[in-house]
Design a protein around this motif. Sequence first.
Motif, short mmCIF file in Angstrom:
data_model
loop_
_atom_site.label_atom_id
_atom_site.label_comp_id
_atom_site.label_asym_id
_atom_site.label_seq_id
_atom_site.Cartn_x
_atom_site.Cartn_y
_atom_site.Cartn_z
N SER A 82 18.49 14.45 36.72
CA SER A 82 18.97 15.72 37.37
C SER A 82 17.37 16.82 36.27
CB SER A 82 20.23 16.17 36.49
OG SER A 82 19.95 16.54 35.28
N MET A 83 17.25 16.36 34.94
CA MET A 83 16.38 17.21 34.00
C MET A 83 15.11 16.76 34.47
SD MET A 83 18.18 17.91 30.36
CE MET A 83 17.41 16.30 29.56
N LEU A 84 14.54 15.74 34.64
CA LEU A 84 12.91 15.17 34.43
C LEU A 84 12.60 15.21 35.78
CD1 LEU A 84 12.69 13.20 31.42
CD2 LEU A 84 12.20 15.27 32.11
N HIS A 85 13.53 14.70 36.93
CA HIS A 85 13.33 14.21 38.52
C HIS A 85 12.17 15.44 39.02
CE1 HIS A 85 13.00 13.04 42.49
NE2 HIS A 85 13.47 13.25 42.58
N PRO A 86 12.99 16.71 39.00
CA PRO A 86 12.12 17.97 39.07
C PRO A 86 10.64 18.06 38.43
CG PRO A 86 14.07 18.47 39.08
CD PRO A 86 13.72 17.13 38.40
N GLU A 87 11.15 17.08 37.57
CA GLU A 87 9.51 18.06 36.92
C GLU A 87 7.95 16.53 37.00
OE1 GLU A 87 8.53 20.75 34.93
OE2 GLU A 87 11.33 21.47 34.88
N MET A 88 9.11 15.74 37.63
CA MET A 88 8.09 14.19 37.50
C MET A 88 7.62 14.54 39.49
SD MET A 88 10.57 11.44 36.06
CE MET A 88 9.19 10.04 36.88
N VAL A 89 8.25 14.98 40.62
CA VAL A 89 7.56 15.19 41.74
C VAL A 89 6.63 16.22 41.47
CG1 VAL A 89 8.33 16.00 43.53
CG2 VAL A 89 9.98 14.82 42.27
N LYS A 90 6.48 17.41 40.38
CA LYS A 90 5.85 18.63 40.25
C LYS A 90 4.50 17.71 39.96
CE LYS A 90 9.05 22.18 39.33
NZ LYS A 90 9.77 23.51 38.73
N GLY A 91 4.38 17.49 38.86
CA GLY A 91 3.74 16.55 38.17
C GLY A 91 2.09 14.93 39.35
N GLY A 92 3.22 14.97 40.48
CA GLY A 92 2.24 13.80 41.08
C GLY A 92 3.25 12.67 41.90
N TYR A 93 4.25 12.69 40.76
CA TYR A 93 4.80 10.96 40.86
C TYR A 93 5.77 11.28 42.20
CZ TYR A 93 4.60 10.58 36.20
OH TYR A 93 3.41 10.43 34.76
N ASP A 94 5.62 10.30 43.03
CA ASP A 94 6.34 9.67 44.20
C ASP A 94 7.87 10.18 44.10
OD1 ASP A 94 8.17 7.89 46.27
OD2 ASP A 94 6.71 8.15 47.23
N GLU A 95 8.77 10.70 44.94
CA GLU A 95 10.26 11.11 44.74
C GLU A 95 11.05 10.35 44.60
OE1 GLU A 95 11.64 11.78 49.18
OE2 GLU A 95 11.78 13.84 47.17
N ARG A 96 10.62 9.12 45.19
CA ARG A 96 11.71 7.53 45.41
C ARG A 96 11.17 6.40 43.39
NH1 ARG A 96 8.64 5.18 49.84
NH2 ARG A 96 6.53 5.48 48.69
N PHE A 97 10.20 7.23 43.69
CA PHE A 97 9.78 6.34 41.67
C PHE A 97 10.25 7.28 41.05
CE2 PHE A 97 6.99 6.48 38.36
CZ PHE A 97 7.35 4.95 37.70
N SER A 98 10.59 8.53 41.02
CA SER A 98 11.03 9.67 39.61
C SER A 98 12.60 9.08 39.94
CB SER A 98 11.08 10.52 40.63
OG SER A 98 9.69 11.08 40.25
N ALA A 99 13.18 8.89 41.52
CA ALA A 99 14.84 8.60 41.60
C ALA A 99 14.74 6.83 40.50
CB ALA A 99 15.10 9.41 42.67
N ALA A 100 14.87 6.54 41.22
CA ALA A 100 14.71 4.42 40.86
C ALA A 100 14.21 5.47 39.11
CB ALA A 100 13.41 4.16 41.23
N THR A 101 13.31 5.65 38.94
CA THR A 101 13.57 5.59 37.20
C THR A 101 14.94 5.65 36.25
OG1 THR A 101 10.65 5.60 37.51
CG2 THR A 101 11.54 6.13 35.63
N ALA A 102 15.44 6.77 36.55
CA ALA A 102 16.14 7.62 35.85
C ALA A 102 17.55 6.48 36.24
CB ALA A 102 15.73 8.93 36.86
N ALA A 103 17.43 6.28 37.50
CA ALA A 103 18.67 4.78 37.85
C ALA A 103 18.46 3.60 37.36
CB ALA A 103 18.25 4.37 39.03
N ALA A 104 17.27 3.66 37.13
CA ALA A 104 16.70 2.24 36.29
C ALA A 104 16.83 2.89 34.27
CB ALA A 104 15.29 1.61 36.30
N GLY A 105 16.83 3.49 34.10
CA GLY A 105 16.71 4.05 32.85
C GLY A 105 18.26 4.08 32.23
#
Length: 463
Positions: free
Chosen positions: A124-147
Motif C-alpha cells: 500500500s505504501m510503495l506500489h503507488p510510488e513504483m507506478v509513478k516511477g515508471g514500473y509496470d503495475e503488475r510487476f510492482s504488485a508482484a514485488t510486494a507479494a514476493a517480498g
Amino acid sequence: MTDGSWITLISLGVTFLFMMGVPVLLVIFYWVVGCSFVMGLTLDNTGAELMNVFNKGFALLAMPLFILTGDLINKSGIARRLSNFAYACLGWLRGGLAMASIGACGLFAAISGSNSATTATIGSMLHPEMVKGGYDERFSAATAAAGGTVGIIIPPSIIFIVYGFLMNLPISDLFIAGIVPGSLMVLAMMIACFVICYINKWGFLITLSPWRVFKTAVGAWLGFFAIGLVLWGIYTGKFSPTEAAGVTVGFCIIVGVISYPLNKLMKNKPDAPVEERSLASMVVVEGFTPIEIPSIVVRSAQITGILAPLIAVSVVMQQILSLLGAQQVIGGFVTGMGGYYPVLFTAMAIVFVAGMILESLPVTIILAPILAPIAASVGVDPIQFAVIFLVGASIGFITPPYGLNLYVASGVTGVPYFRLLRYATMYLVSLVIVWFCVAIFPSLSNTLLPGGYLFELLSGLGG
C-alpha cells in the motif's frame, strides 16, 4: 455406504466448496465436523479439542502481540521510515525502488512476523510510488507479494511460534535459525528484481548520497531499535519470544504516543531554525493519539480472529487424519524413498504441493508432525528441517492457485490476481533456489546457533 465412502464424499464436497471460494477455515471445519459424525465422534469432543489447542499453548500468546506490533509500527510511521532508508541505499541501482520495497519487507518482517501484514503494508505504501516511477503495475504488485514471503522466516515469526509449539522445539532457536535463510531470500529476490528491471529498463535512478543514507538511517532509528530489541532479547535469553512480543508492543505504543505531540509541536513552530526543524523531522516519527489505540487493537484482533480459529481447527483436522491412518500412509511413502536426500526432497515436494492449495498454518499443523519425525530418522537436524519446511511453506504464498500474498497484493493495489502471476514467477524461481541451498547446506540454518561458525565468531569478538 462404508465409512471410507462417506469420508471420500465429504472430501469431494469440501473440495468443491474450496474451488467455489469458500474460506479455507470453513472448508476445514466442515470436513472436521463431517468426518467426526462418520467416525462416531461427538461435537462435544470436537469442541473440547478446539479449546485444548489454546489452553496448552502459552507460546501462541506471542501471535496476536506480533500482529499488533505490525499495525503499530505502520500507524506510527516507522514502517515508512524503514522504506525511505531502503530506497536511499538502493535507489541508485536499476530497479532500486523495487529492490528497496523488498528490503523494506525484510525490515518490516523483522518486527511484525506476518507475511500478509508485510505485503499489505509495503504494498500500500510503495506500489503507488513504483507506478509513478515508471514500473509496470503488475510487476510492482508482484514485488510486494514476493517480498512478503519473508514475513514468516525473518524473526520474529508467527509460524515459527506455531511450529515450535507443535514440535516442542525452542522457539528462540527457531527464530535465530531463520535469520540467515530469511536474509538470503531477500537477497535472491533483489537479484531477480534487478534482472527484470534491467531487461525492461524500469525505474528512475537517484544519485547515491551518503548524506541521504545517513539522514534516512537516523529517521529510521526507532525501527532499527525495535528490531535490535527483539533479536537481542531472544538471542541473549533475556526474555522469551512471548515476552519479546509484549516488550515490542509496549515500546511501539510508548513511541507512538510520545511522538505524536512532539511532531505536532514542531509543525506549529514555523519560525524555528531550519536545522532544528530538520533534525526533529528526522528523529520524531508521526505517531498516533491514545484515542487511536483501540481502533488499532481492533484491527489486529480481526486478523488474530482469522488465524486463531484456523490453527485450532487445523490441529483437530490433523488428529482426525491420524485416526484415519493418513500419517502412516504419507510416512510410508516418504520413508520408502530411502536415504537422506531422497526423503528430504520428497518431503519438500509434499510441502510445495500442499502450499499450492492451503495456507501455511494448516500446512504446518497437518504435515509437520508427520514429516518432521521421518526427516529426523534419516539424520536431518530438527531445527534445520523446521527452517526447510517453513521456507517451503512461505513459497506457497506466491504459488497459484492459492497464493495468499498474491490475493493480498491484489487487494491493496487493485491489480487483478491473474495479472500478477507472470512477474511472480521470476521471484518464485529465486526463492526455490534459496530453498534448495538451505536444504543442502545445514550451516545456513545453524550458523548462528551455539556451535555454529558465526556464533563462535561473534562469541570470540565479544569475549
